[in-house]
Write a protein that holds these residues in place. Structure first.
Motif, PDB file in Angstrom:
ATOM      1  N   LEU A  96     -30.056 -20.060  -0.111  1.00 35.98           N
ATOM      2  CA  LEU A  96     -31.960 -19.318  -0.436  1.00 35.98           C
ATOM      3  C   LEU A  96     -32.608 -18.781   0.759  1.00 35.98           C
ATOM      4  CD1 LEU A  96     -33.471 -18.040  -3.112  1.00 35.98           C
ATOM      5  CD2 LEU A  96     -34.730 -20.530  -2.547  1.00 35.98           C
ATOM      6  N   ALA A  97     -32.691 -19.826   1.519  1.00 38.94           N
ATOM      7  CA  ALA A  97     -33.561 -19.183   2.970  1.00 38.94           C
ATOM      8  C   ALA A  97     -32.390 -17.604   3.282  1.00 38.94           C
ATOM      9  CB  ALA A  97     -33.459 -20.288   3.795  1.00 38.94           C
ATOM     10  N   LEU A  98     -31.218 -18.494   3.722  1.00 36.76           N
ATOM     11  CA  LEU A  98     -30.382 -17.145   3.821  1.00 36.76           C
ATOM     12  C   LEU A  98     -30.033 -16.202   2.614  1.00 36.76           C
ATOM     13  CD1 LEU A  98     -28.164 -16.389   6.152  1.00 36.76           C
ATOM     14  CD2 LEU A  98     -26.482 -17.370   4.530  1.00 36.76           C
ATOM     15  N   ALA A  99     -30.273 -15.785   1.668  1.00 37.69           N
ATOM     16  CA  ALA A  99     -30.369 -15.046   0.579  1.00 37.69           C
ATOM     17  C   ALA A  99     -31.587 -14.255   0.462  1.00 37.69           C
ATOM     18  CB  ALA A  99     -30.112 -15.338  -0.516  1.00 37.69           C
ATOM     19  N   THR A 100     -32.603 -14.618   1.402  1.00 41.24           N
ATOM     20  CA  THR A 100     -34.313 -13.818   1.288  1.00 41.24           C
ATOM     21  C   THR A 100     -34.347 -13.409   2.368  1.00 41.24           C
ATOM     22  OG1 THR A 100     -35.282 -16.122   0.151  1.00 41.24           O
ATOM     23  CG2 THR A 100     -35.872 -15.308   0.933  1.00 41.24           C
ATOM     24  N   PHE A 101     -33.044 -13.991   3.701  1.00 42.31           N
ATOM     25  CA  PHE A 101     -33.639 -13.056   4.634  1.00 42.31           C
ATOM     26  C   PHE A 101     -33.022 -12.349   4.761  1.00 42.31           C
ATOM     27  CE2 PHE A 101     -31.283 -12.430   8.563  1.00 42.31           C
ATOM     28  CZ  PHE A 101     -32.206 -12.139   9.830  1.00 42.31           C
ATOM     29  N   ALA A 102     -31.628 -12.058   4.240  1.00 46.68           N
ATOM     30  CA  ALA A 102     -30.916 -11.174   4.007  1.00 46.68           C
ATOM     31  C   ALA A 102     -31.414  -9.510   2.742  1.00 46.68           C
ATOM     32  CB  ALA A 102     -29.382 -11.142   2.950  1.00 46.68           C
ATOM     33  N   LEU A 103     -32.385  -9.987   2.284  1.00 45.01           N
ATOM     34  CA  LEU A 103     -32.555  -9.030   1.586  1.00 45.01           C
ATOM     35  C   LEU A 103     -34.065  -8.499   2.112  1.00 45.01           C
ATOM     36  CD1 LEU A 103     -33.119 -10.346  -1.976  1.00 45.01           C
ATOM     37  CD2 LEU A 103     -31.677  -8.523  -1.494  1.00 45.01           C
ATOM     38  N   GLN A 104     -34.517  -9.150   3.043  1.00 45.24           N
ATOM     39  CA  GLN A 104     -35.788  -8.486   3.878  1.00 45.24           C
ATOM     40  C   GLN A 104     -35.199  -7.628   4.852  1.00 45.24           C
ATOM     41  OE1 GLN A 104     -38.111 -12.728   5.424  1.00 45.24           O
ATOM     42  NE2 GLN A 104     -39.298 -12.719   3.401  1.00 45.24           N
ATOM     43  N   LEU A 105     -33.929  -8.391   6.059  1.00 49.08           N
ATOM     44  CA  LEU A 105     -33.561  -7.719   6.598  1.00 49.08           C
ATOM     45  C   LEU A 105     -32.688  -5.949   6.163  1.00 49.08           C
ATOM     46  CD1 LEU A 105     -32.442  -7.187   9.349  1.00 49.08           C
ATOM     47  CD2 LEU A 105     -30.410  -8.159   8.880  1.00 49.08           C
ATOM     48  N   ASP A 106     -32.327  -6.084   4.788  1.00 52.83           N
ATOM     49  CA  ASP A 106     -32.139  -4.886   4.243  1.00 52.83           C
ATOM     50  C   ASP A 106     -33.793  -3.781   3.783  1.00 52.83           C
ATOM     51  OD1 ASP A 106     -29.273  -5.398   3.515  1.00 52.83           O
ATOM     52  OD2 ASP A 106     -29.479  -6.265   1.785  1.00 52.83           O
ATOM     53  N   ALA A 107     -34.578  -4.499   2.970  1.00 50.69           N
ATOM     54  CA  ALA A 107     -35.444  -3.888   3.301  1.00 50.69           C
ATOM     55  C   ALA A 107     -36.036  -3.283   4.983  1.00 50.69           C
ATOM     56  CB  ALA A 107     -36.714  -4.820   2.312  1.00 50.69           C
ATOM     57  N   PHE A 108     -35.874  -4.006   5.425  1.00 51.95           N
ATOM     58  CA  PHE A 108     -36.648  -3.967   7.079  1.00 51.95           C
ATOM     59  C   PHE A 108     -35.264  -2.873   7.232  1.00 51.95           C
ATOM     60  CE2 PHE A 108     -35.971  -3.553  12.049  1.00 51.95           C
ATOM     61  CZ  PHE A 108     -37.190  -3.295  11.481  1.00 51.95           C
ATOM     62  N   GLU A 109     -34.034  -2.423   7.516  1.00 53.42           N
ATOM     63  CA  GLU A 109     -33.531  -1.262   7.485  1.00 53.42           C
ATOM     64  C   GLU A 109     -33.237  -0.315   6.844  1.00 53.42           C
ATOM     65  OE1 GLU A 109     -29.754  -2.925   6.735  1.00 53.42           O
ATOM     66  OE2 GLU A 109     -29.419  -4.271   9.330  1.00 53.42           O
ATOM     67  N   LEU A 110     -33.460  -0.696   5.501  1.00 53.04           N
ATOM     68  CA  LEU A 110     -34.092   0.789   4.437  1.00 53.04           C
ATOM     69  C   LEU A 110     -35.434   1.442   5.211  1.00 53.04           C
ATOM     70  CD1 LEU A 110     -32.918  -0.218   1.290  1.00 53.04           C
ATOM     71  CD2 LEU A 110     -32.010   1.761   2.408  1.00 53.04           C
ATOM     72  N   GLN A 111     -36.165   0.409   5.957  1.00 51.14           N
ATOM     73  CA  GLN A 111     -37.734   1.322   6.212  1.00 51.14           C
ATOM     74  C   GLN A 111     -37.308   1.782   6.943  1.00 51.14           C
ATOM     75  OE1 GLN A 111     -40.535  -1.627   6.084  1.00 51.14           O
ATOM     76  NE2 GLN A 111     -40.850  -1.927   3.782  1.00 51.14           N
ATOM     77  N   THR A 112     -37.129   1.302   8.081  1.00 54.15           N
ATOM     78  CA  THR A 112     -36.380   1.503   9.299  1.00 54.15           C
ATOM     79  C   THR A 112     -35.571   3.181   9.736  1.00 54.15           C
ATOM     80  OG1 THR A 112     -36.663   0.104  10.125  1.00 54.15           O
ATOM     81  CG2 THR A 112     -35.576   1.279  11.641  1.00 54.15           C
ATOM     82  N   VAL A 113     -34.633   3.211   8.876  1.00 54.39           N
ATOM     83  CA  VAL A 113     -34.238   4.447   8.657  1.00 54.39           C
ATOM     84  C   VAL A 113     -34.484   5.638   8.176  1.00 54.39           C
ATOM     85  CG1 VAL A 113     -31.610   5.999   6.920  1.00 54.39           C
ATOM     86  CG2 VAL A 113     -31.947   3.209   8.224  1.00 54.39           C
ATOM     87  N   GLY A 114     -35.327   5.303   6.782  1.00 53.66           N
ATOM     88  CA  GLY A 114     -36.906   6.026   6.869  1.00 53.66           C
ATOM     89  C   GLY A 114     -37.117   7.031   7.180  1.00 53.66           C
ATOM     90  N   LEU A 115     -38.135   5.921   8.155  1.00 54.12           N
ATOM     91  CA  LEU A 115     -38.784   6.449   9.149  1.00 54.12           C
ATOM     92  C   LEU A 115     -38.166   7.378   9.951  1.00 54.12           C
ATOM     93  CD1 LEU A 115     -40.988   5.917  10.826  1.00 54.12           C
ATOM     94  CD2 LEU A 115     -41.145   4.236  11.711  1.00 54.12           C
ATOM     95  N   LEU A 116     -37.365   6.761  10.998  1.00 57.38           N
ATOM     96  CA  LEU A 116     -36.431   7.522  11.513  1.00 57.38           C
ATOM     97  C   LEU A 116     -35.539   9.055  11.493  1.00 57.38           C
ATOM     98  CD1 LEU A 116     -33.788   4.797  13.511  1.00 57.38           C
ATOM     99  CD2 LEU A 116     -35.746   5.738  14.283  1.00 57.38           C
ATOM    100  N   ARG A 117     -35.663   9.019  10.576  1.00 58.80           N
ATOM    101  CA  ARG A 117     -35.132  10.529   9.680  1.00 58.80           C
ATOM    102  C   ARG A 117     -36.219  11.181   9.604  1.00 58.80           C
ATOM    103  NH1 ARG A 117     -31.241   8.902   4.918  1.00 58.80           N
ATOM    104  NH2 ARG A 117     -29.517   7.555   5.818  1.00 58.80           N
ATOM    105  N   SER A 118     -37.338  10.849   9.092  1.00 59.70           N
ATOM    106  CA  SER A 118     -38.880  11.909   9.294  1.00 59.70           C
ATOM    107  C   SER A 118     -38.883  12.008  10.434  1.00 59.70           C
ATOM    108  CB  SER A 118     -39.688  10.899   8.392  1.00 59.70           C
ATOM    109  OG  SER A 118     -40.399   9.632   8.885  1.00 59.70           O
ATOM    110  N   ILE A 119     -38.639  11.339  11.483  1.00 54.83           N
ATOM    111  CA  ILE A 119     -39.356  11.652  13.118  1.00 54.83           C
ATOM    112  C   ILE A 119     -37.940  13.259  13.157  1.00 54.83           C
ATOM    113  CG2 ILE A 119     -39.086  10.940  15.347  1.00 54.83           C
ATOM    114  CD1 ILE A 119     -40.248   7.955  14.287  1.00 54.83           C
TER     115      ILE A 119
END
Length: 61
Positions: free
Chosen positions: A17-40
């Motif tokens: 469960l901890a690993l699955a939660t971490f994977a979801l949080q990492l995916d969400a962080f990557e999506l936010q980062t990609v969006g930010l970098l694209r806007s910059i």
């Protein structure tokens, strides 16, 4: 023996469960980062780029 009563099985379930939660949080962080970098990069292409000024503050050019 019931696997739900086995401490090792419970710990394995918690780790999964901890690993699955971490994977979801990492995916969400990557999506936010990609969006930010694209806007910059888009804003720099349009001539509205930002650079770090003194004290690490963002200053518009």
């Amino acid at each position: 023996m019931n696997s739900w009563n086995d401490p090792r099985a419970r710990e394995l379930n918690r780790l999964q469960l901890a690993l699955a939660t971490f994977a979801l949080q990492l995916d969400a962080f990557e999506l936010q980062t990609v969006g930010l970098l694209r806007s910059i990069s888009r804003s720099r292409d349009e001539g509205y780029g930002r650079e770090l000024g003194e004290g690490g503050k963002i200053a518009r050019q």
